[in-house]
Design a protein around this motif. Sequence first.
Motif, PDB file in Angstrom:
ATOM      1  N   ARG A 115       0.823  -1.220   0.000  1.00 39.84           N
ATOM      2  CA  ARG A 115       0.000   0.000   0.000  1.00 39.84           C
ATOM      3  C   ARG A 115       0.850   1.259   0.000  1.00 39.84           C
ATOM      4  NH1 ARG A 115      -5.354  -1.589   3.530  1.00 39.84           N
ATOM      5  NH2 ARG A 115      -6.029  -3.205   2.069  1.00 39.84           N
ATOM      6  N   VAL A 116       1.991   1.220   0.668  1.00 40.40           N
ATOM      7  CA  VAL A 116       2.909   2.362   0.644  1.00 40.40           C
ATOM      8  C   VAL A 116       3.323   2.643  -0.795  1.00 40.40           C
ATOM      9  CG1 VAL A 116       5.267   3.066   1.246  1.00 40.40           C
ATOM     10  CG2 VAL A 116       3.755   2.143   3.015  1.00 40.40           C
ATOM     11  N   VAL A 117       3.746   1.595  -1.504  1.00 37.42           N
ATOM     12  CA  VAL A 117       4.185   1.743  -2.896  1.00 37.42           C
ATOM     13  C   VAL A 117       3.004   2.110  -3.794  1.00 37.42           C
ATOM     14  CG1 VAL A 117       5.181   0.511  -4.863  1.00 37.42           C
ATOM     15  CG2 VAL A 117       6.153   0.205  -2.577  1.00 37.42           C
ATOM     16  N   ARG A 118       1.869   1.454  -3.601  1.00 34.43           N
ATOM     17  CA  ARG A 118       0.677   1.726  -4.403  1.00 34.43           C
ATOM     18  C   ARG A 118       0.265   3.188  -4.327  1.00 34.43           C
ATOM     19  NH1 ARG A 118      -4.771  -0.019  -1.784  1.00 34.43           N
ATOM     20  NH2 ARG A 118      -4.275   1.927  -0.721  1.00 34.43           N
ATOM     21  N   ASP A 119       0.440   3.770  -3.160  1.00 34.09           N
ATOM     22  CA  ASP A 119       0.022   5.152  -2.957  1.00 34.09           C
ATOM     23  C   ASP A 119       1.097   6.166  -3.347  1.00 34.09           C
ATOM     24  OD1 ASP A 119      -2.421   4.205  -2.148  1.00 34.09           O
ATOM     25  OD2 ASP A 119      -2.042   4.459  -0.008  1.00 34.09           O
ATOM     26  N   GLY A 120       2.143   5.695  -4.046  1.00 26.28           N
ATOM     27  CA  GLY A 120       3.118   6.593  -4.624  1.00 26.28           C
ATOM     28  C   GLY A 120       4.323   6.934  -3.769  1.00 26.28           C
ATOM     29  N   HIS A 121       4.493   6.238  -2.673  1.00 22.77           N
ATOM     30  CA  HIS A 121       5.639   6.501  -1.799  1.00 22.77           C
ATOM     31  C   HIS A 121       6.772   5.540  -2.127  1.00 22.77           C
ATOM     32  CE1 HIS A 121       2.978   9.054   0.547  1.00 22.77           C
ATOM     33  NE2 HIS A 121       2.100   8.055   0.561  1.00 22.77           N
ATOM     34  N   VAL A 122       7.963   5.887  -1.684  1.00 24.76           N
ATOM     35  CA  VAL A 122       9.127   5.020  -1.860  1.00 24.76           C
ATOM     36  C   VAL A 122       9.311   4.218  -0.587  1.00 24.76           C
ATOM     37  CG1 VAL A 122      11.628   4.971  -2.179  1.00 24.76           C
ATOM     38  CG2 VAL A 122      10.240   6.640  -3.432  1.00 24.76           C
ATOM     39  N   LEU A 123       9.382   2.912  -0.719  1.00 24.19           N
ATOM     40  CA  LEU A 123       9.637   2.043   0.427  1.00 24.19           C
ATOM     41  C   LEU A 123      11.149   1.914   0.570  1.00 24.19           C
ATOM     42  CD1 LEU A 123       8.399   0.219   2.616  1.00 24.19           C
ATOM     43  CD2 LEU A 123       8.569  -1.665   0.989  1.00 24.19           C
ATOM     44  N   ALA A 124      11.721   2.630   1.530  1.00 17.72           N
ATOM     45  CA  ALA A 124      13.174   2.649   1.708  1.00 17.72           C
ATOM     46  C   ALA A 124      13.686   1.328   2.266  1.00 17.72           C
ATOM     47  CB  ALA A 124      13.581   3.800   2.625  1.00 17.72           C
ATOM     48  N   ALA A 125      12.881   0.668   3.103  1.00 16.29           N
ATOM     49  CA  ALA A 125      13.310  -0.594   3.717  1.00 16.29           C
ATOM     50  C   ALA A 125      12.108  -1.320   4.296  1.00 16.29           C
ATOM     51  CB  ALA A 125      14.336  -0.329   4.812  1.00 16.29           C
ATOM     52  N   HIS A 126      12.242  -2.614   4.397  1.00 12.01           N
ATOM     53  CA  HIS A 126      11.235  -3.462   5.040  1.00 12.01           C
ATOM     54  C   HIS A 126      12.002  -4.515   5.818  1.00 12.01           C
ATOM     55  CE1 HIS A 126       7.606  -6.424   4.608  1.00 12.01           C
ATOM     56  NE2 HIS A 126       7.835  -6.069   5.857  1.00 12.01           N
ATOM     57  N   SER A 127      11.759  -4.587   7.106  1.00 12.53           N
ATOM     58  CA  SER A 127      12.518  -5.496   7.949  1.00 12.53           C
ATOM     59  C   SER A 127      11.595  -6.182   8.947  1.00 12.53           C
ATOM     60  CB  SER A 127      13.599  -4.704   8.696  1.00 12.53           C
ATOM     61  OG  SER A 127      14.432  -5.555   9.435  1.00 12.53           O
ATOM     62  N   ILE A 128      12.001  -7.372   9.370  1.00 17.15           N
ATOM     63  CA  ILE A 128      11.288  -8.121  10.401  1.00 17.15           C
ATOM     64  C   ILE A 128      12.259  -8.325  11.558  1.00 17.15           C
ATOM     65  CG2 ILE A 128      10.112 -10.278  10.983  1.00 17.15           C
ATOM     66  CD1 ILE A 128       9.533 -10.589   7.953  1.00 17.15           C
ATOM     67  N   VAL A 129      11.848  -7.941  12.753  1.00 15.64           N
ATOM     68  CA  VAL A 129      12.681  -8.155  13.933  1.00 15.64           C
ATOM     69  C   VAL A 129      11.880  -8.923  14.980  1.00 15.64           C
ATOM     70  CG1 VAL A 129      14.115  -6.101  13.586  1.00 15.64           C
ATOM     71  CG2 VAL A 129      12.088  -5.946  15.016  1.00 15.64           C
ATOM     72  N   LYS A 130      12.605  -9.634  15.817  1.00 16.34           N
ATOM     73  CA  LYS A 130      11.972 -10.378  16.910  1.00 16.34           C
ATOM     74  C   LYS A 130      11.364  -9.399  17.914  1.00 16.34           C
ATOM     75  CE  LYS A 130      13.190 -14.422  15.462  1.00 16.34           C
ATOM     76  NZ  LYS A 130      12.217 -15.228  14.771  1.00 16.34           N
ATOM     77  N   ASP A 131      10.430  -9.893  18.696  1.00 11.82           N
ATOM     78  CA  ASP A 131       9.772  -9.093  19.729  1.00 11.82           C
ATOM     79  C   ASP A 131      10.735  -8.916  20.903  1.00 11.82           C
ATOM     80  OD1 ASP A 131       7.968  -7.714  21.215  1.00 11.82           O
ATOM     81  OD2 ASP A 131       6.554  -9.361  21.473  1.00 11.82           O
ATOM     82  N   ASN A 132      11.745  -8.100  20.652  1.00  6.30           N
ATOM     83  CA  ASN A 132      12.817  -7.867  21.608  1.00  6.30           C
ATOM     84  C   ASN A 132      13.102  -6.373  21.614  1.00  6.30           C
ATOM     85  OD1 ASN A 132      15.870  -7.329  21.913  1.00  6.30           O
ATOM     86  ND2 ASN A 132      15.598  -9.314  22.907  1.00  6.30           N
ATOM     87  N   VAL A 133      12.967  -5.753  22.779  1.00  5.87           N
ATOM     88  CA  VAL A 133      13.069  -4.296  22.878  1.00  5.87           C
ATOM     89  C   VAL A 133      14.381  -3.781  22.293  1.00  5.87           C
ATOM     90  CG1 VAL A 133      13.188  -2.347  24.483  1.00  5.87           C
ATOM     91  CG2 VAL A 133      11.492  -4.144  24.840  1.00  5.87           C
ATOM     92  N   SER A 134      15.485  -4.420  22.593  1.00  5.38           N
ATOM     93  CA  SER A 134      16.786  -3.959  22.091  1.00  5.38           C
ATOM     94  C   SER A 134      16.863  -4.013  20.573  1.00  5.38           C
ATOM     95  CB  SER A 134      17.922  -4.787  22.690  1.00  5.38           C
ATOM     96  OG  SER A 134      17.960  -4.633  24.081  1.00  5.38           O
ATOM     97  N   GLU A 135      16.348  -5.088  19.979  1.00 11.07           N
ATOM     98  CA  GLU A 135      16.367  -5.227  18.520  1.00 11.07           C
ATOM     99  C   GLU A 135      15.467  -4.193  17.858  1.00 11.07           C
ATOM    100  OE1 GLU A 135      16.031  -9.150  16.764  1.00 11.07           O
ATOM    101  OE2 GLU A 135      16.695 -10.046  18.653  1.00 11.07           O
ATOM    102  N   ILE A 136      14.299  -3.974  18.444  1.00 14.17           N
ATOM    103  CA  ILE A 136      13.365  -2.981  17.901  1.00 14.17           C
ATOM    104  C   ILE A 136      13.989  -1.586  17.975  1.00 14.17           C
ATOM    105  CG2 ILE A 136      11.094  -1.893  18.188  1.00 14.17           C
ATOM    106  CD1 ILE A 136      10.217  -4.633  19.481  1.00 14.17           C
TER     107      ILE A 136
END
Length: 66
Positions: free
Chosen positions: A22-43
């Motif tokens: 949806r970000v791309v569809r609406d004309g924006h540039v997706l600079a990055a997409h990442s998945i991190v564990k549910d860990n405060v330090s990683e987030i």
Amino acid sequence: MLTVSDTRDETNDTSGQLLAERVVRDGHVLAAHSIVKDNVSEIQAKVKAWIADAAVDVVISTAAPD
């Protein structure tokens, strides 16, 4: 675009994929997409890195249901 989840990866991160599309569809540039564990330090590390990146204007996050 940041997904926070202990169970998701690139193949089953449906909420992250939808938001990224949806970000791309609406004309924006997706600079990055990442998945991190549910860990405060990683987030925090990922968000801080993106904040410091001049190419990133907005951070969108989602927490996938586990």
